[in-house]
Enzyme design. Structure first.
Site, PDB file in Angstrom:
ATOM      1  N   GLU A  14      18.233 -11.974 -24.716  1.00 21.91           N
ATOM      2  CA  GLU A  14      19.344 -11.251 -25.361  1.00 21.91           C
ATOM      3  C   GLU A  14      20.646 -11.342 -24.584  1.00 21.91           C
ATOM      4  O   GLU A  14      21.715 -11.337 -25.181  1.00 21.91           O
ATOM      5  CB  GLU A  14      18.985  -9.797 -25.666  1.00 21.91           C
TER       6      GLU A  14
ATOM      7  N   TRP B  24      27.384  15.801 -21.891  1.00 25.15           N
ATOM      8  CA  TRP B  24      26.436  14.936 -22.596  1.00 25.15           C
ATOM      9  C   TRP B  24      25.124  15.701 -22.562  1.00 25.15           C
ATOM     10  O   TRP B  24      24.505  15.841 -21.521  1.00 25.15           O
ATOM     11  CB  TRP B  24      26.328  13.588 -21.884  1.00 25.15           C
TER      12      TRP B  24
ATOM     13  N   GLU C 222       9.064  -7.461 -22.266  1.00 29.20           N
ATOM     14  CA  GLU C 222      10.371  -6.856 -21.999  1.00 29.20           C
ATOM     15  C   GLU C 222      11.243  -7.813 -21.174  1.00 29.20           C
ATOM     16  O   GLU C 222      12.444  -7.954 -21.438  1.00 29.20           O
ATOM     17  CB  GLU C 222      10.177  -5.507 -21.283  1.00 29.20           C
TER      18      GLU C 222
ATOM     19  N   ASN D 189      26.987  19.222 -13.614  1.00 29.99           N
ATOM     20  CA  ASN D 189      26.290  17.998 -14.019  1.00 29.99           C
ATOM     21  C   ASN D 189      24.926  18.034 -13.358  1.00 29.99           C
ATOM     22  O   ASN D 189      24.818  18.428 -12.195  1.00 29.99           O
ATOM     23  CB  ASN D 189      27.017  16.743 -13.529  1.00 29.99           C
ATOM     24  N   GLY D 190      23.902  17.586 -14.064  1.00 31.93           N
ATOM     25  CA  GLY D 190      22.562  17.564 -13.475  1.00 31.93           C
ATOM     26  C   GLY D 190      21.631  18.488 -14.233  1.00 31.93           C
ATOM     27  O   GLY D 190      21.904  18.872 -15.373  1.00 31.93           O
TER      28      GLY D 190
ATOM     29  N   LYS E 192      24.602  -1.756 -29.922  1.00 37.89           N
ATOM     30  CA  LYS E 192      23.838  -0.801 -29.109  1.00 37.89           C
ATOM     31  C   LYS E 192      22.958   0.088 -29.979  1.00 37.89           C
ATOM     32  O   LYS E 192      21.838   0.404 -29.619  1.00 37.89           O
ATOM     33  CB  LYS E 192      24.804   0.054 -28.283  1.00 37.89           C
TER      34      LYS E 192
ATOM     35  N   LYS F 219      14.864  -9.346 -22.312  1.00 38.96           N
ATOM     36  CA  LYS F 219      16.101  -9.186 -21.516  1.00 38.96           C
ATOM     37  C   LYS F 219      16.765 -10.541 -21.324  1.00 38.96           C
ATOM     38  O   LYS F 219      17.974 -10.678 -21.488  1.00 38.96           O
ATOM     39  CB  LYS F 219      15.817  -8.595 -20.124  1.00 38.96           C
TER      40      LYS F 219
ATOM     41  N   HIS G 127      -4.432 -21.488 -26.207  1.00 38.62           N
ATOM     42  CA  HIS G 127      -4.752 -21.573 -27.641  1.00 38.62           C
ATOM     43  C   HIS G 127      -3.583 -22.113 -28.444  1.00 38.62           C
ATOM     44  O   HIS G 127      -3.520 -21.906 -29.654  1.00 38.62           O
ATOM     45  CB  HIS G 127      -5.191 -20.204 -28.157  1.00 38.62           C
TER      46      HIS G 127
ATOM     47  N   ARG H 271      32.089   7.029 -20.795  1.00 41.31           N
ATOM     48  CA  ARG H 271      30.685   7.253 -20.466  1.00 41.31           C
ATOM     49  C   ARG H 271      29.922   7.939 -21.588  1.00 41.31           C
ATOM     50  O   ARG H 271      28.709   8.053 -21.537  1.00 41.31           O
ATOM     51  CB  ARG H 271      30.591   8.120 -19.214  1.00 41.31           C
TER      52      ARG H 271
ATOM     53  N   CYS I  11      27.661  13.616 -17.878  1.00 37.73           N
ATOM     54  CA  CYS I  11      28.805  14.503 -18.071  1.00 37.73           C
ATOM     55  C   CYS I  11      29.933  14.150 -17.098  1.00 37.73           C
ATOM     56  O   CYS I  11      29.714  13.550 -16.055  1.00 37.73           O
ATOM     57  CB  CYS I  11      28.382  15.936 -17.816  1.00 37.73           C
TER      58      CYS I  11
HETATM   59  C1  F6R Z   1      17.224  -4.323 -26.013  1.00 38.78           C
HETATM   60  C2  F6R Z   1      17.541  -3.115 -26.734  1.00 38.78           C
HETATM   61  C3  F6R Z   1      17.016  -2.959 -28.106  1.00 38.78           C
HETATM   62  C4  F6R Z   1      16.676  -1.491 -28.398  1.00 38.78           C
HETATM   63  C5  F6R Z   1      16.301  -1.319 -29.879  1.00 38.78           C
HETATM   64  C6  F6R Z   1      15.885   0.094 -30.181  1.00 38.78           C
HETATM   65  O1  F6R Z   1      17.751  -4.306 -24.726  1.00 38.78           O
HETATM   66  O2  F6R Z   1      18.241  -2.267 -26.260  1.00 38.78           O
HETATM   67  O3  F6R Z   1      15.910  -3.773 -28.330  1.00 38.78           O
HETATM   68  O4  F6R Z   1      15.637  -1.102 -27.568  1.00 38.78           O
HETATM   69  O5  F6R Z   1      17.374  -1.671 -30.686  1.00 38.78           O
HETATM   70  O6  F6R Z   1      16.915   0.983 -29.935  1.00 38.78           O
HETATM   71  P1  F6R Z   1      16.643   2.520 -29.759  1.00 38.78           P
HETATM   72  O7  F6R Z   1      15.830   2.685 -28.511  1.00 38.78           O
HETATM   73  O8  F6R Z   1      18.001   3.133 -29.636  1.00 38.78           O
HETATM   74  O9  F6R Z   1      15.900   2.978 -30.956  1.00 38.78           O
END
Ligand code: F6R
Length: 611
Positions: A491, A79, A484, A105-106, A606, A488, A507, A27, A2
């Site tokens: 991507e 938010w 993971e 906020n919080g 995103k 990272k 294998h 934000r 927020c």
């Molecule tokens: C990678 C990333 C994506 C999301 C995926 C699912 O850094 O952000 O792999 O994790 O697209 O997204 P959500 O969690 O929003 O369902």
């Protein structure tokens, strides 16, 4: 997160507040509100004019219309955390009389019992928020001093907060207090500002006080008085802001991704907040015990990073709660024949709560009468609305496309849930569950410790910046984190990265290992360290350089690795929250060195709302 903006002075508060909130819009938020002071005139007594609207800031400004100028006001972009996005849940919140207005906020962790008590005492609540208890508490304690009333109210709450309060009875001041949520004071000439972040006041002043935890602020047009919560004065140095708007939005970090990586300790604290009672995880307010107690099998379904959190969740739930778990990629799950049984549970994990495949899997489960529990970061998202129950991660908005703090907070929720289910199902030793719960409270400081390795990780990335291919290896939970870490790296830096279960390498993929393929090996599972070392020897024998991400106490066993990034001693079950951090930082610097657009990697979005 927020946004907060407050103003007192000779100018008109309204445009200053609206402009400040607009500078915080990047934000993310779901509603906006403002409270301004209206002095008494012939027609009416002094009062606070409050305008709140779900939606964009512009909608709130429209609702406000052509309001006359005011010299005192506070504004907020919300938010949602407690309660869906709505006009009523938007801030500012007011007391029963409408004479006191507050923005926050919080999270007020003990809001539920306080709310109950205040309602018994006759206070009328109009929102579903945790925040509203704070303003009613101030009303309860108000005699003739807003300062005293706020101080007393602070003594009754615990949690994280940046609160800002005004009263129609004392229009010469703004009162504010901070604990674990950001707050700054901007210093003007005959006017002063309060904000959650520096961008809000950029262009108005460069002189700022950074408010620290447990500090209490009294702001007038001409003065700023800062004390601790008990009233002892606090001396502060003025911070001269040299940042431009872009840098300020990122909190001084070069990219949102790095900012969000560094926000993880705070995000973890917020995820845990209010979910531990008497030393044990407490999700009683989910009102889901009857389902959780008789689960036959759990299907965890998610995509990408959230899927990786689900892999860790699976191992934690199986170990502690003794329930069989399958973790599936949502886009695959949808098209296979699932052998549902009555009393199965689906857990969907989604940062955005809008991912099309995850949502479709949720609907599939519901169409078979299966109960669904959602773990998401976005209050009121599609997944949150359609699931039977929802646990919010409270990570705050994640702006960088690459997920970091969303992942670590998803892990926190999965652990909390595993411990909670184990407790109510009595499937695991009580003392051990309490021990784990206790250890979870130290994860934030451990992440802080790992973040101190920033420079070492940057140097490591500098050394390997030109590689074409990498492998990430691990066993058990380390394998889940390796997945993971590899995601990272690929991507954001576009370096080819493959995650493999360490024991599986021989294998087939071992054929790809040679001197130009660095191997990142995760070594946090004490019982598996010897096995992992055998696999490391296999890759070293093929000329690969091995970078070990290993716990301090296992350092001795990792001597043969070429590089070592050391992690604090952590319970092996909880290690993924710690071990993922160096992988995030390493990927960040690899992307930076390779000139990639860190926050907006090519071809990615995103929120993935297409199938
Ligand atoms: C990678 C990333 C994506 C999301 C995926 C699912 O850094 O952000 O792999 O994790 O697209 O997204 P959500 O969690 O929003 O369902």
């Amino acid at each position: 997160m927020c946004g907060i903006m407050g103003y007192i002075g000779k100018g008109n508060a309204i445009p200053v507040i609206v402009d400040g909130l607009a500078r915080l819009e990047y934000r993310g938020y779901d509603s906006a509100g403002i409270a301004v002071y209206r002095p008494d005139n012939d027609a009416s007594e002094a009062y606070l004019q409050v305008t709140k609207k779900k939606g964009r800031l512009a909608d709130m400004v429209d609702a406000l219309g052509d309001a006359p100028a005011s010299q005192l006001g506070i504004g907020h972009t919300r938010w949602a955390t407690h309660g869906v996005p709505s006009d009523k849940n938007a801030h500012p919140h007011t007391d029963c009389s409408g004479n006191i207005a507050l923005i926050h906020n919080g999270i007020i962790e003990n809001y539920a019992p306080l709310r109950k008590q205040l309602m018994l005492e006759g206070h009328d609540f109009v929102s579903e928020t945790d925040t509203e208890v704070m303003v009613h508490l101030i009303e309860k304690y108000y005699e003739d001093s807003l300062e005293e009333a706020v101080r007393k109210a602070l003594g009754a709450v615990y949690g994280s907060f940046a609160i800002v309060v005004i009263s129609a009875q004392e229009p010469d001041k703004i009162i504010a207090a901070k604990k674990a949520s950001p707050m700054i004071v901007g210093l003007g000439e005959g006017e002063n500002y309060l904000a959650s972040d520096i961008p809000a006041i950029l262009g108005r002043t460069k002189k700022v006080y950074i408010i620290e935890d447990n500090e209490f602020v009294i702001l007038t047009a001409d003065s700023v008085t800062i004390s601790d919560f008990e009233g002892n004065p606090v001396e502060k140095e003025i911070f001269e802001v040299t940042w431009d708007l872009e840098l300020a939005e990122k909190g001084g970090f070069e990219h949102f991704m790095l900012k969000e990586i560094h926000e993880q300790p705070e995000a973890i604290r917020k995820t845990i907040a209010g979910r531990i009672n008497d030393g044990m995880v407490d999700f009683a307010d989910l009102d889901f015990n009857d389902v959780l107690k008789k689960i036959n099998k759990i299907f965890i379904v998610a995509c990408g990073t959230a899927y990786h959190a689900g892999l860790v969740g699976r191992l934690a739930i199986e170990k502690l709660a003794g329930i069989p778990v399958e973790t599936d990629i949502a886009s695959e799950f949808r098209y296979r024949k699932v052998l549902w049984q009555p009393d199965d549970l689906m857990i969907v994990i989604s940062q955005s709560g809008e991912t099309a495949d995850t949502l479709a899997a949720l609907r599939e489960a519901k169409s078979h009468g299966i109960k669904v529990l959602a773990v998401t970061n976005v209050v009121g998202s599609a997944v949150a609305r359609e699931a039977d129950r929802v646990i919010y991660t409270h990570a705050g908005p994640e702006i960088a496309v690459a997920s970091t703090k969303a992942y670590s907070t998803q892990l926190v929720v999965m652990y909390l849930l595993a411990i909670y289910m184990a407790n109510i199902r009595q499937s695991y030793d009580q003392d051990k569950l309490k021990g784990l719960t206790h250890e979870m409270c130290y994860l934030d400081t451990m992440v802080e410790q790992v973040l101190k390795e920033n420079d070492a990780l940057k140097a490591l990335a500098g050394k390997y910046r030109d590689v074409q291919d990498t492998f990430f290896l691990g066993r058990g939970l380390d394998y889940a984190v390796a997945m993971e870490g590899a995601l990272k790296l690929k991507e954001i830096s576009y370096v080819h990265a493959e995650a493999y279960a360490a024991g599986e390498l021989k294998h087939g993929p071992l054929a790809l290992i040679h001197q130009d393929v660095p191997v990142l090996a995760l070594i946090t599972q004490d019982k598996l360290v010897d096995k992992s070392m055998s696999n490391i020897k296999e890759v070293k024998a093929r000329g690969a350089v091995v970078i070990a991400i290993c716990k301090e106490n296992l350092q001795e066993s990792c001597q043969e690795c070429d590089e070592q990034i050391l992690l604090p001693r952590v319970n092996p079950l909880l290690a993924p929250i710690i071990s993922v951090v160096p992988l995030q930082v390493f990927s960040y610097y690899m992307a930076l060195y390779r000139g990639a657009d860190v926050d907006k990697p090519r071809n990615l979005a995103k929120s993935v709302t297409v199938e």
